[in-house]
Design a protein around this motif. Structure first.
Motif, PDB file in Angstrom:
ATOM      1  N   VAL B 209      -4.462   2.895  -7.094  1.00 39.00           N
ATOM      2  CA  VAL B 209      -3.445   3.125  -8.296  1.00 39.00           C
ATOM      3  C   VAL B 209      -3.238   3.254  -9.304  1.00 39.00           C
ATOM      4  N   PHE B 210      -4.807   2.456  -9.935  1.00 42.62           N
ATOM      5  CA  PHE B 210      -5.074   2.383 -11.254  1.00 42.62           C
ATOM      6  C   PHE B 210      -5.281   3.937 -11.959  1.00 42.62           C
ATOM      7  N   GLU B 211      -5.648   4.335 -11.131  1.00 39.35           N
ATOM      8  CA  GLU B 211      -5.931   6.833 -11.157  1.00 39.35           C
ATOM      9  C   GLU B 211      -4.396   7.230 -11.194  1.00 39.35           C
ATOM     10  N   SER B 212      -3.976   7.162 -10.683  1.00 35.93           N
ATOM     11  CA  SER B 212      -2.860   7.524 -10.384  1.00 35.93           C
ATOM     12  C   SER B 212      -1.870   7.040 -11.495  1.00 35.93           C
ATOM     13  N   VAL B 213      -1.781   5.659 -11.760  1.00 35.90           N
ATOM     14  CA  VAL B 213      -1.017   5.848 -12.785  1.00 35.90           C
ATOM     15  C   VAL B 213      -1.450   6.187 -14.535  1.00 35.90           C
ATOM     16  N   PHE B 214      -2.546   6.490 -14.408  1.00 33.41           N
ATOM     17  CA  PHE B 214      -3.073   6.382 -15.622  1.00 33.41           C
ATOM     18  C   PHE B 214      -2.508   8.218 -16.181  1.00 33.41           C
ATOM     19  N   LEU B 215      -2.925   8.551 -15.214  1.00 34.73           N
ATOM     20  CA  LEU B 215      -3.255  10.569 -14.812  1.00 34.73           C
ATOM     21  C   LEU B 215      -1.823  10.914 -14.853  1.00 34.73           C
ATOM     22  N   SER B 216      -1.009  10.389 -13.877  1.00 32.69           N
ATOM     23  CA  SER B 216       0.361  11.104 -13.149  1.00 32.69           C
ATOM     24  C   SER B 216       1.540  10.803 -14.155  1.00 32.69           C
ATOM     25  N   ASP B 217       2.513  12.218 -14.143  1.00 27.13           N
ATOM     26  CA  ASP B 217       4.194  11.646 -14.980  1.00 27.13           C
ATOM     27  C   ASP B 217       4.386  10.986 -13.236  1.00 27.13           C
ATOM     28  N   ARG B 218       4.521  11.559 -12.403  1.00 27.90           N
ATOM     29  CA  ARG B 218       5.448  11.586 -11.038  1.00 27.90           C
ATOM     30  C   ARG B 218       4.142  10.771  -9.811  1.00 27.90           C
ATOM     31  N   ILE B 219       4.079   9.978  -8.942  1.00 27.18           N
ATOM     32  CA  ILE B 219       3.545   9.151  -8.321  1.00 27.18           C
ATOM     33  C   ILE B 219       4.516   9.388  -6.997  1.00 27.18           C
ATOM     34  N   VAL B 220       3.754  10.380  -6.279  1.00 23.45           N
ATOM     35  CA  VAL B 220       4.234  10.783  -4.383  1.00 23.45           C
ATOM     36  C   VAL B 220       3.911   9.436  -3.401  1.00 23.45           C
ATOM     37  N   VAL B 221       4.221   8.736  -3.229  1.00 20.72           N
ATOM     38  CA  VAL B 221       3.319   7.402  -2.609  1.00 20.72           C
ATOM     39  C   VAL B 221       3.760   8.067  -1.023  1.00 20.72           C
ATOM     40  N   MET B 222       3.052   7.952  -0.317  1.00 20.83           N
ATOM     41  CA  MET B 222       3.478   8.624   1.403  1.00 20.83           C
ATOM     42  C   MET B 222       2.480   6.962   2.668  1.00 20.83           C
ATOM     43  N   ALA B 223       2.577   7.616   3.565  1.00 15.85           N
ATOM     44  CA  ALA B 223       2.434   6.066   4.402  1.00 15.85           C
ATOM     45  C   ALA B 223       2.272   7.360   5.789  1.00 15.85           C
ATOM     46  N   ALA B 224       1.315   6.327   6.266  1.00 10.32           N
ATOM     47  CA  ALA B 224       1.016   7.034   7.358  1.00 10.32           C
ATOM     48  C   ALA B 224       1.370   6.790   9.051  1.00 10.32           C
ATOM     49  N   ARG B 225       0.883   7.991   9.998  1.00 11.45           N
ATOM     50  CA  ARG B 225       1.652   7.262  11.685  1.00 11.45           C
ATOM     51  C   ARG B 225       2.971   7.419  11.051  1.00 11.45           C
ATOM     52  N   PRO B 226       3.975   7.952  11.533  1.00 13.58           N
ATOM     53  CA  PRO B 226       3.048   9.859  10.786  1.00 13.58           C
ATOM     54  C   PRO B 226       3.129  10.274   9.235  1.00 13.58           C
ATOM     55  N   GLY B 227       2.455  10.666   8.574  1.00 16.93           N
ATOM     56  CA  GLY B 227       2.190  11.443   7.781  1.00 16.93           C
ATOM     57  C   GLY B 227       3.848  11.801   7.009  1.00 16.93           C
ATOM     58  N   ARG B 228       4.068  10.521   5.877  1.00 18.22           N
ATOM     59  CA  ARG B 228       5.130  11.228   5.204  1.00 18.22           C
ATOM     60  C   ARG B 228       5.429  10.016   3.677  1.00 18.22           C
ATOM     61  N   VAL B 229       5.956  11.168   3.268  1.00 16.48           N
ATOM     62  CA  VAL B 229       6.804  10.604   1.655  1.00 16.48           C
ATOM     63  C   VAL B 229       7.711   9.767   1.897  1.00 16.48           C
ATOM     64  N   ILE B 230       7.406   8.422   1.682  1.00 15.94           N
ATOM     65  CA  ILE B 230       8.280   7.176   1.454  1.00 15.94           C
ATOM     66  C   ILE B 230       9.230   7.463  -0.234  1.00 15.94           C
ATOM     67  N   GLU B 231       8.471   6.970  -0.929  1.00 15.54           N
ATOM     68  CA  GLU B 231       8.503   7.123  -2.912  1.00 15.54           C
ATOM     69  C   GLU B 231       8.036   7.993  -3.872  1.00 15.54           C
ATOM     70  N   GLU B 232       9.164   8.311  -4.878  1.00 14.92           N
ATOM     71  CA  GLU B 232       8.182   8.711  -5.773  1.00 14.92           C
ATOM     72  C   GLU B 232       8.425   8.544  -7.165  1.00 14.92           C
ATOM     73  N   LEU B 233       7.568   7.920  -7.448  1.00 13.93           N
ATOM     74  CA  LEU B 233       8.014   7.177  -8.787  1.00 13.93           C
ATOM     75  C   LEU B 233       7.612   7.680 -10.026  1.00 13.93           C
ATOM     76  N   THR B 234       7.717   7.836 -11.282  1.00 13.92           N
ATOM     77  CA  THR B 234       7.250   7.945 -12.804  1.00 13.92           C
ATOM     78  C   THR B 234       7.098   7.537 -13.969  1.00 13.92           C
ATOM     79  N   VAL B 235       6.073   7.454 -14.614  1.00 14.97           N
ATOM     80  CA  VAL B 235       5.780   7.194 -15.215  1.00 14.97           C
ATOM     81  C   VAL B 235       5.613   7.918 -16.719  1.00 14.97           C
ATOM     82  N   THR B 236       6.695   7.369 -17.264  1.00 14.86           N
ATOM     83  CA  THR B 236       7.104   7.911 -18.180  1.00 14.86           C
ATOM     84  C   THR B 236       6.419   7.569 -19.886  1.00 14.86           C
ATOM     85  N   GLU B 237       5.136   7.258 -19.571  1.00 18.90           N
ATOM     86  CA  GLU B 237       4.586   7.473 -21.048  1.00 18.90           C
ATOM     87  C   GLU B 237       3.865   8.698 -21.129  1.00 18.90           C
TER      88      GLU B 237
END
Lengths: 288, 270
Positions: B209-237
């Motif tokens: 989590v920490f790495e993704s927040v520090f680095l990215s401006d978009r975080i695509v959160v995924m879940a397993a079984r089946p693999g899929r996107v469940i949410e997208e967050l933006t880091v506006t910093e």
């Protein structure tokens, strides 16, 4: 000094560590022993051999003394050195074809699974059938004696190169394969820059075995061929000497064959070390 | 937070993100392994030029599968992946979890690899190689062999190799997962600086989590079984982000949001 060591173990590496000293001494002794001990064994063996022959007054046609063997070596040097050259030529020729054929076939195998599946079993059959059983047939169908000898020696020598190189070509790192694919490598680029370098340590391992085997192949083939003449190798000299009960010459020829084998192995080991010393685990010294 | 109404030369926030041109789009992408293992289901993602996207999720959520699909190593069972800009040799590069260097080649030759595959001579690109090595701070090590380098340095070589062609898109598959935390923080900082310098787009797979927040401006959160996107967050910093961001209240708030999303993803995948 001891007080300081006890108080501050962190500085112990600056002081002389008895364990490290012992390790250095052990290493030095091992290095010296590596050469001195085998030499010592040879000297003792020759001495004991000489004494046994002298004390029991063994006749030279049963067991010649070491002096007699050296004498034969010097006296028959003209004939023996010619034969040595013949055996060397066959050995080197067979090794060369084994390298070209072994690596060539291995590359072919890795380019197509179908080719590998079709031919690999026959390479194995060729390997597991004793050469002495195949050789007489080869000498029936091949007129040229030299070519026949080369074929026999090749059959014995090529398999370790083929199987090792095939294994090496197939064991290129999977992540690196992916990387090459992403960067759009052609089949040739993948072979040249990924598979061949990955296979090098495996190939060199096979080469060291094949070097010894091609000498064995050359000697065995000559026994089977069994014909004399000017172009006879060391194996024929041994046969001939045994018919004439010239045991010292048999020993001299045997000595030359063994020495040749050792030198081939040493040279190939050196080649292997020089090619891998920069990067491969097998050639690296551990620093700690 | 998002404030795109001002016509500033460097707009920040979600509106600015949306205004960037598209680089690549994934629409309704499915991937099925074997007969019935759904590795990825109906993934939709528009990658825009300059994005730093993190794919965040538990193992088995299909984040690595998504990267392999984008890098064309495997092909979608359904849906499609389309490059919106012209894809040339050297447009795409990857950094894997292992440094994946050729042990028989020097650092310089390892970095040269993407150009070599294009049939270029080393002399013609030597300045690019030197520049890439300088970017990762290894200019002095061009003649070294990988075994002589530490784990962090090997990863830097791997990054230099990925950046040497100035690719349009860099795919990174948990590149720092095997490194110690001090090295990872340092490489995180350096990675952002490098990305700014070569103005590339990055898709970064991680389970931190920490790495993704520090680095990215978009975080695509995924879940397993089946693999899929469940949410997208933006880091506006805004970038450049520095160590200060790591200790800020905003950072903590973003991490909380991402953590919650990840927790939700884990519950869904059970």
């Amino acid at each position: 000094m001891t007080a300081i060591e006890q108080d501050a173990p962190a500085t112990a590496d600056l002081a002389v560590d008895p364990e490290e000293l012992a390790r250095a001494r052990r290493n030095r002794n091992e290095k010296i022993g590596q050469w001195v001990l085998p030499a010592l064994v040879v000297i003792v063996t020759i001495f004991v051999w000489d004494r046994i022959v002298a004390v029991n007054e063994l006749p030279h046609y049963i067991l010649p003394g070491p002096g007699l063997v050296v004498e034969a070596l010097i006296e028959d040097w003209g004939m023996l050195s010619d034969s040595l050259l013949v055996t060397l030529r066959i050995t080197m020729g067979a090794l060369f074809i084994a390298i070209v054929g072994g690596v060539g076939l291995a590359v072919l195998f890795t380019q197509s699974r179908w080719v590998e599946m079709s031919f690999f079993p026959y390479a194995v059959i060729l390997q597991v059938t004793p050469i002495v059983a195949i050789a007489p047939l080869i000498f029936i169908y091949v007129d040229n004696r030299m070519v026949g000898l080369l074929i026999c020696a090749w059959i014995v020598a090529f398999f370790p190169i083929l199987s090792n190189t095939t294994l090496g070509l197939n064991s290129a790192d999977h992540n690196l394969r992916d990387l090459f694919k992403v960067y759009g490598a052609t089949r040739w680029q993948k072979l040249r820059y990924l598979q061949l370098p990955s296979a090098l340590p495996y190939f060199l391992g096979g080469l060291r075995i094949a070097g010894g085997l091609s000498l064995i192949g050359a000697v065995v083939a000559e026994y089977v061929a069994g014909t004399g003449g000017n172009a006879s190798g060391l194996a024929f000299r041994i046969l001939e000497a045994s018919y004439r009960l010239n045991i010292p010459r048999m020993f001299a020829a045997l000595l030359l064959i063994a020495l040749t084998g050792v030198i081939i192995f040493a040279i190939l080991s050196l080649v292997s070390h020089l090619s891998l010393r920069k990067w491969h685990e097998s050639a690296l010294k551990r620093e700690t | 937070m998002a404030d795109g109404s001002e016509a500033s030369p460097a707009p920040v926030g979600e509106d600015a993100m949306l205004s960037r041109p598209k680089l690549l789009s994934m629409s309704h992408v499915d991937k099925i392994f074997g007969r019935d293992v759904v590795a990825l289901k109906d993934m939709n993602l528009d990658v825009r030029v300059g994005d730093f996207i993190s794919l965040l999720g538990p193992s088995g959520c299909g984040k690595s599968t998504a990267l392999r699909l984008i890098s064309d190593l495997i092909h979608p069972t359904g849906g499609r992946i389309k490059w919106e800009v012209e894809k040339e040799p050297g447009s795409l590069s990857v950094v894997l979890q292992e440094p994946t260097l050729m042990p028989w080649a020097t650092v310089e030759d390892n970095v040269f690899l993407p150009f070599r595959m294009q049939g270029k001579s080393k002399r013609s690109v030597i300045s690019d190689i030197e520049e890439a090595l300088a970017l990762v701070g290894l200019e002095k090590f061009h003649g070294a062999y990988p075994r002589e380098l530490s784990g962090g340095m090997k990863m830097r070589v791997s990054i230099a190799r990925a950046m040497v062609t100035h690719p349009k898109l860099i795919l990174m598959d948990e590149p720092f997962a095997a490194l110690d935390e001090i090295t990872r923080f340092k490489l995180n900082n350096d990675l952002l600086a490098m990305k700014e310098k070569i103005a590339s787009t990055v898709i970064f797979v991680t389970h931190s989590v920490f790495e993704s927040v520090f680095l990215s401006d978009r975080i695509v959160v995924m879940a397993a079984r089946p693999g899929r996107v469940i949410e997208e967050l933006t880091v506006t910093e805004p970038y450049p982000r520095t160590e200060d961001f790591r200790t800020s209240a905003d950072y903590a708030a973003h991490c909380r949001r991402a953590s919650d999303a990840l927790k939700h993803a884990m519950e869904l995948g059970q």
